[in-house]
Design a protein around this motif. Structure first.
Motif: not given
Length: 120
Positions: A59-63
């Motif tokens: 998910t984008d928030s953890v990339k």
């Protein structure tokens, strides 16, 4: 089939944790494995997933901060979490798509959840 998750805990912002999830009992093959999380008052969301061949998505928030990996010999999936933020606080659940025999259906199994708390 059982999925046993471990590695959660309390950490300060900027810190790191490593989650592990081992699948045991009557496993023939494992396809996709992944981690979801559910924060208080929010829906469960996908954090990261990995195929049997090692392809990953996040998910984008953890990339750039989290890394999912797996050890197929141990039927285990890991989630290395770095640069943790208070908004990462949640119960983390592992899952795995598992077949228990030749030509048997694949089912998704879930671990029991492990709490990650990130303090500011």
């Amino acid at each position: 089939v059982q999925l046993q998750a471990s590695g959660g805990g309390l950490v300060q912002a900027g810190g790191s944790l490593r989650l592990s999830c081992a699948a045991t009992v009557n496993i023939f093959s494992i396809n996709n494995m992944g981690w979801y999380r559910q924060a208080p008052g929010k829906q469960r969301e996908l954090v990261a997933a990995i195929t049997s061949g090692g392809r990953t998505n996040y998910t984008d928030s953890v990339k750039g901060r989290f890394t999912i990996s797996r050890d197929n010999a141990k039927n285990t999936v890991y989630l290395q979490m770095n640069s943790l933020k208070p908004e990462d606080t949640a119960v983390y659940y592992c899952n795995a798509d598992i077949s228990t025999g030749w030509r048997t259906p694949v089912y998704r199994y879930w671990g029991q959840g492990t709490l990650v708390t990130v303090s500011a």
